[in-house]
Design a protein around this motif. Structure first.
Motif, PDB file in Angstrom:
ATOM      1  N   ASN A 145      25.960  -5.456   0.663  1.00 49.12           N
ATOM      2  CA  ASN A 145      25.539  -4.559  -0.610  1.00 49.12           C
ATOM      3  C   ASN A 145      24.641  -3.925   0.171  1.00 49.12           C
ATOM      4  OD1 ASN A 145      27.245  -7.393  -2.118  1.00 49.12           O
ATOM      5  ND2 ASN A 145      25.889  -8.464  -1.090  1.00 49.12           N
ATOM      6  N   LEU A 146      25.185  -2.885  -0.849  1.00 56.88           N
ATOM      7  CA  LEU A 146      24.025  -2.262  -0.687  1.00 56.88           C
ATOM      8  C   LEU A 146      22.047  -2.154  -1.266  1.00 56.88           C
ATOM      9  CD1 LEU A 146      26.209   1.460  -1.150  1.00 56.88           C
ATOM     10  CD2 LEU A 146      25.431   0.207   0.810  1.00 56.88           C
ATOM     11  N   LEU A 147      21.513  -1.446  -1.272  1.00 57.59           N
ATOM     12  CA  LEU A 147      19.957  -1.688  -1.179  1.00 57.59           C
ATOM     13  C   LEU A 147      19.100  -1.064  -1.268  1.00 57.59           C
ATOM     14  CD1 LEU A 147      19.312  -5.336   1.096  1.00 57.59           C
ATOM     15  CD2 LEU A 147      20.732  -4.923  -1.616  1.00 57.59           C
ATOM     16  N   ALA A 148      18.544  -0.073  -2.390  1.00 60.85           N
ATOM     17  CA  ALA A 148      17.382   0.190  -2.037  1.00 60.85           C
ATOM     18  C   ALA A 148      16.084  -0.596  -2.069  1.00 60.85           C
ATOM     19  CB  ALA A 148      17.022   0.873  -4.294  1.00 60.85           C
ATOM     20  N   VAL A 149      15.930   0.245  -1.185  1.00 62.32           N
ATOM     21  CA  VAL A 149      14.126  -1.078  -0.609  1.00 62.32           C
ATOM     22  C   VAL A 149      13.087  -0.113  -0.593  1.00 62.32           C
ATOM     23  CG1 VAL A 149      13.148  -1.639   1.416  1.00 62.32           C
ATOM     24  CG2 VAL A 149      15.604  -1.663   0.899  1.00 62.32           C
ATOM     25  N   LYS A 150      11.760  -0.719  -1.819  1.00 62.74           N
ATOM     26  CA  LYS A 150      10.897   0.737  -2.036  1.00 62.74           C
ATOM     27  C   LYS A 150       9.706   0.175  -0.723  1.00 62.74           C
ATOM     28  CE  LYS A 150       8.582  -0.081  -5.498  1.00 62.74           C
ATOM     29  NZ  LYS A 150       8.324   0.461  -7.115  1.00 62.74           N
ATOM     30  N   VAL A 151       8.697   1.385  -0.078  1.00 63.36           N
ATOM     31  CA  VAL A 151       7.876   1.302   0.985  1.00 63.36           C
ATOM     32  C   VAL A 151       6.959   2.079   0.826  1.00 63.36           C
ATOM     33  CG1 VAL A 151       7.465   1.507   3.331  1.00 63.36           C
ATOM     34  CG2 VAL A 151       9.942   0.851   2.800  1.00 63.36           C
ATOM     35  N   GLN A 152       5.467   1.360   0.578  1.00 61.26           N
ATOM     36  CA  GLN A 152       4.125   1.472   0.025  1.00 61.26           C
ATOM     37  C   GLN A 152       3.583   2.318   0.965  1.00 61.26           C
ATOM     38  OE1 GLN A 152       0.288  -0.466  -1.467  1.00 61.26           O
ATOM     39  NE2 GLN A 152       1.952  -1.240  -2.627  1.00 61.26           N
ATOM     40  N   TYR A 153       3.516   3.353   0.722  1.00 58.85           N
ATOM     41  CA  TYR A 153       2.300   4.258   1.300  1.00 58.85           C
ATOM     42  C   TYR A 153       1.483   3.199   2.266  1.00 58.85           C
ATOM     43  CZ  TYR A 153       5.059   7.953  -0.712  1.00 58.85           C
ATOM     44  OH  TYR A 153       5.874   8.987  -0.439  1.00 58.85           O
ATOM     45  N   PRO A 154       1.353   3.357   3.629  1.00 59.64           N
ATOM     46  CA  PRO A 154       0.124   2.736   3.532  1.00 59.64           C
ATOM     47  C   PRO A 154      -1.612   3.506   3.710  1.00 59.64           C
ATOM     48  CG  PRO A 154       1.952   3.072   5.927  1.00 59.64           C
ATOM     49  CD  PRO A 154       1.943   4.177   4.524  1.00 59.64           C
ATOM     50  N   GLY A 155      -2.274   2.716   3.446  1.00 61.66           N
ATOM     51  CA  GLY A 155      -3.682   3.037   2.898  1.00 61.66           C
ATOM     52  C   GLY A 155      -3.784   3.822   1.356  1.00 61.66           C
ATOM     53  N   ILE A 156      -2.804   2.793   0.277  1.00 61.37           N
ATOM     54  CA  ILE A 156      -2.853   3.947  -0.739  1.00 61.37           C
ATOM     55  C   ILE A 156      -3.649   3.190  -1.596  1.00 61.37           C
ATOM     56  CG2 ILE A 156      -0.735   1.986  -1.521  1.00 61.37           C
ATOM     57  CD1 ILE A 156      -0.337   5.705  -2.578  1.00 61.37           C
ATOM     58  N   ALA A 157      -3.633   1.965  -1.143  1.00 56.73           N
ATOM     59  CA  ALA A 157      -4.811   0.626  -1.984  1.00 56.73           C
ATOM     60  C   ALA A 157      -6.395   1.633  -1.415  1.00 56.73           C
ATOM     61  CB  ALA A 157      -4.778  -0.519  -1.963  1.00 56.73           C
ATOM     62  N   GLU A 158      -6.719   2.278  -0.253  1.00 56.99           N
ATOM     63  CA  GLU A 158      -7.607   2.598  -0.077  1.00 56.99           C
ATOM     64  C   GLU A 158      -8.620   3.437  -0.856  1.00 56.99           C
ATOM     65  OE1 GLU A 158      -6.306  -0.968   2.929  1.00 56.99           O
ATOM     66  OE2 GLU A 158      -5.778   0.918   1.740  1.00 56.99           O
ATOM     67  N   SER A 159      -7.012   4.636  -1.022  1.00 51.83           N
ATOM     68  CA  SER A 159      -7.412   6.029  -1.531  1.00 51.83           C
ATOM     69  C   SER A 159      -7.908   6.100  -3.096  1.00 51.83           C
ATOM     70  CB  SER A 159      -6.416   6.848  -0.933  1.00 51.83           C
ATOM     71  OG  SER A 159      -5.298   6.261  -1.754  1.00 51.83           O
ATOM     72  N   ILE A 160      -7.138   5.331  -3.806  1.00 49.91           N
ATOM     73  CA  ILE A 160      -7.217   5.603  -5.169  1.00 49.91           C
ATOM     74  C   ILE A 160      -8.324   5.389  -6.078  1.00 49.91           C
ATOM     75  CG2 ILE A 160      -6.777   3.654  -7.441  1.00 49.91           C
ATOM     76  CD1 ILE A 160      -5.572   1.350  -6.126  1.00 49.91           C
ATOM     77  N   HIS A 161     -10.017   5.321  -5.681  1.00 43.77           N
ATOM     78  CA  HIS A 161     -10.937   5.442  -6.491  1.00 43.77           C
ATOM     79  C   HIS A 161     -10.894   7.247  -5.611  1.00 43.77           C
ATOM     80  CE1 HIS A 161     -15.159   5.464  -8.679  1.00 43.77           C
ATOM     81  NE2 HIS A 161     -15.301   6.065  -7.790  1.00 43.77           N
ATOM     82  N   ALA A 162     -10.931   7.088  -5.010  1.00 44.81           N
ATOM     83  CA  ALA A 162     -11.198   8.893  -3.887  1.00 44.81           C
ATOM     84  C   ALA A 162     -10.460   9.868  -4.610  1.00 44.81           C
ATOM     85  CB  ALA A 162     -11.109   8.893  -2.834  1.00 44.81           C
ATOM     86  N   ASP A 163      -9.521   9.649  -4.937  1.00 45.20           N
ATOM     87  CA  ASP A 163      -8.567   9.892  -5.153  1.00 45.20           C
ATOM     88  C   ASP A 163      -8.279  10.649  -6.999  1.00 45.20           C
ATOM     89  OD1 ASP A 163      -6.679  10.563  -2.892  1.00 45.20           O
ATOM     90  OD2 ASP A 163      -5.126   9.080  -3.720  1.00 45.20           O
ATOM     91  N   ILE A 164      -8.165  10.115  -8.271  1.00 46.05           N
ATOM     92  CA  ILE A 164      -9.184  10.000  -9.109  1.00 46.05           C
ATOM     93  C   ILE A 164     -10.248  11.459  -8.867  1.00 46.05           C
ATOM     94  CG2 ILE A 164     -10.160   9.447 -11.067  1.00 46.05           C
ATOM     95  CD1 ILE A 164      -7.275   8.837 -11.424  1.00 46.05           C
ATOM     96  N   ALA A 165     -11.182  10.911  -8.239  1.00 48.41           N
ATOM     97  CA  ALA A 165     -12.239  11.982  -8.131  1.00 48.41           C
ATOM     98  C   ALA A 165     -12.042  13.260  -7.167  1.00 48.41           C
ATOM     99  CB  ALA A 165     -13.778  11.742  -7.500  1.00 48.41           C
ATOM    100  N   THR A 166     -10.622  13.181  -6.972  1.00 47.49           N
ATOM    101  CA  THR A 166     -10.825  14.211  -5.818  1.00 47.49           C
ATOM    102  C   THR A 166      -9.584  15.072  -6.707  1.00 47.49           C
ATOM    103  OG1 THR A 166     -10.339  13.351  -3.679  1.00 47.49           O
ATOM    104  CG2 THR A 166      -8.270  15.083  -4.382  1.00 47.49           C
ATOM    105  N   LEU A 167      -8.853  14.414  -7.552  1.00 48.95           N
ATOM    106  CA  LEU A 167      -8.027  15.581  -8.703  1.00 48.95           C
ATOM    107  C   LEU A 167      -9.139  15.836  -9.932  1.00 48.95           C
ATOM    108  CD1 LEU A 167      -5.270  16.035  -9.536  1.00 48.95           C
ATOM    109  CD2 LEU A 167      -5.203  13.867 -11.248  1.00 48.95           C
TER     110      LEU A 167
END
Length: 434
Positions: A145-167
């Motif tokens: 069976n063919l699958l679509a496998v989504k992989v989360q970027y490492p460090g994404i959770a740690e960057s959330i707050h900073a990224d809003i300020a960045t944008l």
């Protein structure tokens, strides 16, 4: 290919600072050209928009994470965004740079204790889709069976707050009239949940179990190949909505796909109690049978039933032109009961907005191709209403959430030039006059 999300404050600040310098230099260059060639000022403005958009998107692609996810949200507000910015922001929906092989392998070792080639019968390290929070790979299980496998970027959770300020910093280069920064607070609230793939697994499972909407597919997530940072579903070949529209599908198919979108919204708020709340083009696929496939349930949230019932009651009042009911529900949802009914009845802007809503909902169906500027007109009216001092529009948080999805779907219908029905008459009948 990207190695990981840059989480170092120094690294991220360096990207922002370098981008700000580029934006400033580019603006000065184009301003000088405008002075030297005033007759081409309009063309120079368009060129500046295009170049600034490319600089900003390049930075977002390097930062990934919340900054790029916010760009997806901004792209939904098509009527507020100049064409050059909109095109660049739309790239963020599913065309971000991908992670390299070593980082993907590291994610699987942390989640499953083995590399992907040991977990699957086959695994393609090159992602076929890569967006703001993760990327998607093709794989094959032991049964073929063919699958679509989504992989989360490492460090994404740690960057959330900073990224809003960045944008927020990057968007200072965008003219203030587009009100981008006002949209950022809601985005930050949802991103924490979107990084939890176990929560997304449960929500997608619930939608799969309950969905019975015509011409719409929800895929079942696969527990054996899913974790907090990896999520797997059956692979479906297809085109994203923008690509599909460019392929020239027949009007009957465009109508069916957009009708499924409208039905998804109203069925979700009236029956499911949960709403797929991120209507960007990267979250929908059209399969070979022209069916709408809903992807990415990370931003799927509970619906407040009282707010949903009141929102639908307001739409019904627009449809029937019941001015008393319109005023009651609009006052409740958008003005915190601070509106004066007599002033509302005599407000020309308010009456024009009611006529705009009635135009959409009154006929048996609405043909967006016959009204190509319909959504732009509505956005203009809404912006004017917010500026009007005697009309204190202050919508509740709950109704803003519903609006974002509802009008996001309508924008997609507008882009498709579709003809759709709004079957709202029997919704929430037991909660009339809530």
């Amino acid at each position: 290919m990207m190695s990981k999300v840059p989480t170092s404050k120094i690294h991220r600040n360096a990207i922002v600072a370098g981008t700000a310098v580029k934006l400033g230099a580019n603006a000065v260059k184009n301003r000088t050209q405008s002075l030297l060639s005033p007759r081409g000022s309009k063309l120079n403005t368009q060129q500046t928009d295009a170049e600034q958009a490319e600089i900003i998107f390049s930075a977002l692609g390097r930062l990934k994470g919340t900054a790029l996810k916010a760009a997806q949200m901004l792209a939904l507000e098509n009527s507020l965004v100049p064409e050059a910015y909109r095109e660049a922001l739309n790239k963020a929906c599913y065309r971000a740079p991908g992670l390299n092989r070593a980082v993907v392998r590291k994610v699987f070792m942390s989640q499953f204790g083995c590399p992907p080639e040991k977990l699957f019968a086959a695994f393609d390290y090159t992602p076929f889709a890569a967006a703001s929070l993760g990327q998607v790979h093709r794989a094959e299980d032991c049964n073929g069976n063919l699958l679509a496998v989504k992989v989360q970027y490492p460090g994404i959770a740690e960057s959330i707050h900073a990224d809003i300020a960045t944008l927020s910093v990057l968007l200072k280069a965008v003219p203030s009239r587009f009100h981008f920064e006002q949209m950022l607070p809601e985005i930050e609230l949802r991103l924490i949940e979107e990084t939890d793939y176990e929560l997304e697994f449960r929500r997608q499972s619930d939608f799969y179990a309950g969905c019975d909407i015509a011409n719409l597919r929800v895929l079942p997530p696969i527990v054996a190949y899913s974790s907090k940072r990896v999520m797997s579903s059956p692979y479906v070949a297809g085109l994203h909505i923008d690509e599909w529209l460019e392929s020239g599908p027949p009007i009957s198919a465009r109508n069916a796909v957009c009708q499924a979108l409208c039905d998804l919204f109203f069925t979700s708020i009236s029956r499911y109690g949960m709403l797929h709340a991120d209507p960007n083009i990267g979250n929908f696929l059209i399969d070979k049978d022209n069916r709408l496939v809903v992807l990415d349930f990370g931003c799927t949230v509970p619906v407040d039933p009282d707010t949903a019932a009141a929102f639908v009651a307001l739409l019904k009042a627009y449809k029937t032109q019941d001015i008393e009911q319109v005023i009651y529900y609009f006052n409740r949802l958008y003005m915190n009961h601070q509106g004066v009914p007599e002033k509302m009845k005599n407000n020309a802007l308010f009456i024009e907005y009611l006529a705009w809503q009635h135009q959409l909902l009154a006929p048996a169906s609405f043909d967006f191709s016959a009204h190509p500027s319909y959504m732009a007109q509505g956005v203009s009216l809404a912006v004017d209403a917010h500026k009007y001092s005697e009309f204190p529009v202050n919508p509740s948080k709950e109704v803003l959430f519903l609006e974002r999805v509802y009008y996001g779907y309508l924008q997609l219908c507008q882009r498709a030039g579709a003809c759709v029905r709004f079957e709202i008459d029997t919704l929430f009948e037991e909660q009339a006059n809530v």
